[in-house]
Design a protein around this motif. Structure first.
Motif, PDB file in Angstrom:
ATOM      1  N   SER A 157       1.042  -1.120  -0.077  1.00 55.33           N
ATOM      2  CA  SER A 157      -0.084  -0.085   0.053  1.00 55.33           C
ATOM      3  C   SER A 157       0.909   1.413   0.099  1.00 55.33           C
ATOM      4  CB  SER A 157      -0.980   0.086   1.200  1.00 55.33           C
ATOM      5  OG  SER A 157      -0.249  -0.110   2.360  1.00 55.33           O
ATOM      6  N   ASP A 158       2.020   1.269   0.735  1.00 55.84           N
ATOM      7  CA  ASP A 158       2.884   2.440   0.697  1.00 55.84           C
ATOM      8  C   ASP A 158       3.443   2.545  -0.859  1.00 55.84           C
ATOM      9  OD1 ASP A 158       2.913   2.613   3.295  1.00 55.84           O
ATOM     10  OD2 ASP A 158       4.910   2.005   3.842  1.00 55.84           O
ATOM     11  N   LEU A 159       3.666   1.600  -1.425  1.00 52.58           N
ATOM     12  CA  LEU A 159       4.344   1.844  -2.962  1.00 52.58           C
ATOM     13  C   LEU A 159       3.220   2.111  -3.750  1.00 52.58           C
ATOM     14  CD1 LEU A 159       6.911   0.957  -3.954  1.00 52.58           C
ATOM     15  CD2 LEU A 159       5.945  -1.339  -4.545  1.00 52.58           C
ATOM     16  N   LYS A 160       2.043   1.579  -3.642  1.00 49.97           N
ATOM     17  CA  LYS A 160       0.861   2.168  -4.427  1.00 49.97           C
ATOM     18  C   LYS A 160       0.536   3.809  -4.186  1.00 49.97           C
ATOM     19  CE  LYS A 160      -3.115   0.607  -6.645  1.00 49.97           C
ATOM     20  NZ  LYS A 160      -2.672   1.662  -7.879  1.00 49.97           N
ATOM     21  N   LYS A 161       0.595   4.061  -2.938  1.00 53.57           N
ATOM     22  CA  LYS A 161       0.175   5.272  -2.481  1.00 53.57           C
ATOM     23  C   LYS A 161       1.372   6.285  -3.229  1.00 53.57           C
ATOM     24  CE  LYS A 161      -1.747   4.787   1.904  1.00 53.57           C
ATOM     25  NZ  LYS A 161      -1.347   4.434   3.071  1.00 53.57           N
ATOM     26  N   THR A 162       2.743   5.766  -3.119  1.00 53.47           N
ATOM     27  CA  THR A 162       3.556   6.512  -3.679  1.00 53.47           C
ATOM     28  C   THR A 162       3.674   6.752  -5.203  1.00 53.47           C
ATOM     29  OG1 THR A 162       5.132   5.600  -1.894  1.00 53.47           O
ATOM     30  CG2 THR A 162       6.202   6.752  -3.856  1.00 53.47           C
ATOM     31  N   LEU A 163       3.441   5.706  -5.877  1.00 52.68           N
ATOM     32  CA  LEU A 163       3.117   5.735  -7.097  1.00 52.68           C
ATOM     33  C   LEU A 163       1.912   6.593  -7.756  1.00 52.68           C
ATOM     34  CD1 LEU A 163       3.805   2.136  -8.287  1.00 52.68           C
ATOM     35  CD2 LEU A 163       5.352   3.908  -8.326  1.00 52.68           C
ATOM     36  N   LEU A 214      11.089   5.859  -3.814  1.00 53.46           N
ATOM     37  CA  LEU A 214      11.219   4.437  -3.446  1.00 53.46           C
ATOM     38  C   LEU A 214      12.277   4.086  -2.305  1.00 53.46           C
ATOM     39  CD1 LEU A 214      11.265   3.071  -7.269  1.00 53.46           C
ATOM     40  CD2 LEU A 214       9.454   3.402  -5.567  1.00 53.46           C
ATOM     41  N   GLY A 215      13.221   5.048  -2.266  1.00 56.14           N
ATOM     42  CA  GLY A 215      14.144   4.896  -1.306  1.00 56.14           C
ATOM     43  C   GLY A 215      13.679   5.145  -0.180  1.00 56.14           C
ATOM     44  N   SER A 216      12.794   5.979   0.079  1.00 59.67           N
ATOM     45  CA  SER A 216      12.045   6.267   1.538  1.00 59.67           C
ATOM     46  C   SER A 216      11.005   5.109   1.801  1.00 59.67           C
ATOM     47  CB  SER A 216      11.212   7.640   1.500  1.00 59.67           C
ATOM     48  OG  SER A 216      10.742   8.011   0.441  1.00 59.67           O
ATOM     49  N   VAL A 217      10.525   4.560   0.578  1.00 55.83           N
ATOM     50  CA  VAL A 217       9.700   3.609   0.966  1.00 55.83           C
ATOM     51  C   VAL A 217      10.513   2.201   1.583  1.00 55.83           C
ATOM     52  CG1 VAL A 217       8.376   1.448  -0.237  1.00 55.83           C
ATOM     53  CG2 VAL A 217       7.825   3.975  -0.759  1.00 55.83           C
ATOM     54  N   LEU A 218      11.548   2.076   0.891  1.00 50.61           N
ATOM     55  CA  LEU A 218      12.585   0.740   1.477  1.00 50.61           C
ATOM     56  C   LEU A 218      12.983   1.263   2.873  1.00 50.61           C
ATOM     57  CD1 LEU A 218      14.252  -1.461   0.828  1.00 50.61           C
ATOM     58  CD2 LEU A 218      15.933  -0.181  -0.355  1.00 50.61           C
TER      59      LEU A 218
END
Lengths: 241, 241
Positions: A157-163, A214-218
């Motif tokens: 969900s983090d990734l989806k939100k970011t994208l 992406l870096g902050s998601v990671l």
DNA sequence: TAAGACACGTGAGGC
DNA sequence: TGCCTCACGTGTCTT
């Protein structure tokens, strides 16, 4: 003039025709319309009357058919105008067609990319954003972004939100998790602006933004992972296999 | 006729012009070309000579520019003819444009689909092939095929081989594994044949073939899984989480 | 023969 | 003014 073997049905729209011819005639006083009409009127009453009428009617039919054909083609062109991304609708026919051509080629490339294969998450964490398809051409460049890390439910969900927040023009998005690892790859494009040329700096800055995001998601993921490990478990768990 | 304030440079290509006019003139003996030329020649030597020459030259320029414009447009149309899938190059201009329109819409739909979200594998094994996008229209229908089962390393290569063998026109292919489960979804299209209409039966039979193929992949996987469970482990293992 | 498609030259109108 | 684009009617070729 030869008229052929018409079955003369007797109707006569000569008057109407000559009227419409006058209406559409050019502003030139000695146009060929005048010529036609004079050669027509001087024979009125002769046995060729029907013949001439037929010829005139044929001419009228012809021009009307041509008009319909033009309308058909222009209708399609108007539809295409609505399909190509354009700043404003004022575009000449040749430019429009050129744009359509590049659009079709572009989309075909996208479709090709979209149907490419699988991906396997590796052991090491990774975030990268790199130019993907240099052969795209047509004022379009694409990047492939990759994030590979330990799988955690909330990362999706983090990734989806970011994208979603970045509002990228996605070409492909693939995600796979394997063992406890996950890898997400997506391809996005930076197409030409309204000045028809690629804004390379803009693309690069977008790529940088994506990389950062992406870096902050990671980072968030690995931090929460670390936290979980520290507080609850002595070792990182992996699926027994 | 009014000529305006030309700076008469003295050159005279009247002869050339009249020649070219004769060349391109219609087969009609009393065409307007004849008219033009007579009104031209009867004034030769008068003070309007340059004026007429200019007018004629302008006319010539005009027609040549128009020819170039036509060539430009037709060039683009020829390029488009090469871009649309067609059995033979003999196609109406309007038909060509219609095809281009449908192609663009089709490709745009593909691009949209290709950028759609994630997928989560469920608990139950599943193989299905179902019509995917009914709003595609334009002689194109697409199917979504799904296979969901326990993850095994060799299933990926099995799946890839199967898909390659079927030579499908893939729109999207997504794979994800979660816990010990995996799910693979791919979308493929059956576009119109050379008779411009969807061959519904052919599409359905392709869909059936795909369903069968996936079925055997699943069967093979579950058999080897069963075998592994029977021989080595009393229970199906899941990742502890 | 009639109907359809295309190329042509030309007039009109926009910068 | 010239240059460019478009619409128009017409000649010609194909079916």
């Amino acid at each position: 003039m030869f008229c052929g073997k018409f079955s003369s049905t007797g109707y006569d729209d000569l008057e109407l025709l000559s009227h419409s011819l006058h209406e559409i005639g050019g502003s030139d006083g000695v146009s060929r319309d005048g010529l036609l009409l004079s050669s027509l009127t001087e024979r009125v009453g002769g046995k060729n009357e029907n013949c001439e009428a037929k010829a005139l009617a044929a001419l009228k039919n012809h021009s009307e058919a041509e008009r319909r054909r033009r309308e058909r083609i222009n209708g399609h062109l108007a539809t295409l105008r609505g399909l190509v991304p354009s700043t404003h609708q004022k575009m000449d026919r040749a430019t429009l067609l050129a744009k359509v051509i590049s659009q079709v080629k572009e989309l075909k490339n996208h479709a090709m990319e979209a149907s490419k294969g699988f991906l396997i998450p590796m052991e090491t964490d990774e975030v990268k954003v790199e130019p993907y398809d240099t052969k795209l051409g047509y004022g379009c460049m694409s990047y492939m972004a990759t994030i590979c890390c330990d799988y955690q439910p909330e990362i999706l969900s983090d990734l989806k939100k970011t994208l979603d927040a970045l509002q990228l023009q996605l070409v492909k998005s693939e995600m796979s998790t394997l063992e406890s690892r996950m890898k997400n790859v997506f391809v996005f494009t930076c197409c030409k602006g309204h000045n028809n040329s690629v804004n390379v700096e803009a693309c690069q800055s977008i790529a940088n933004v994506v990389h950062k995001a992406l870096g902050s998601v990671l980072e968030k993921a690995s931090m929460s992972m670390e936290f979980a490990l520290r507080t609850s478990y002595p070792n990182k768990r992996r699926r027994i296999c």
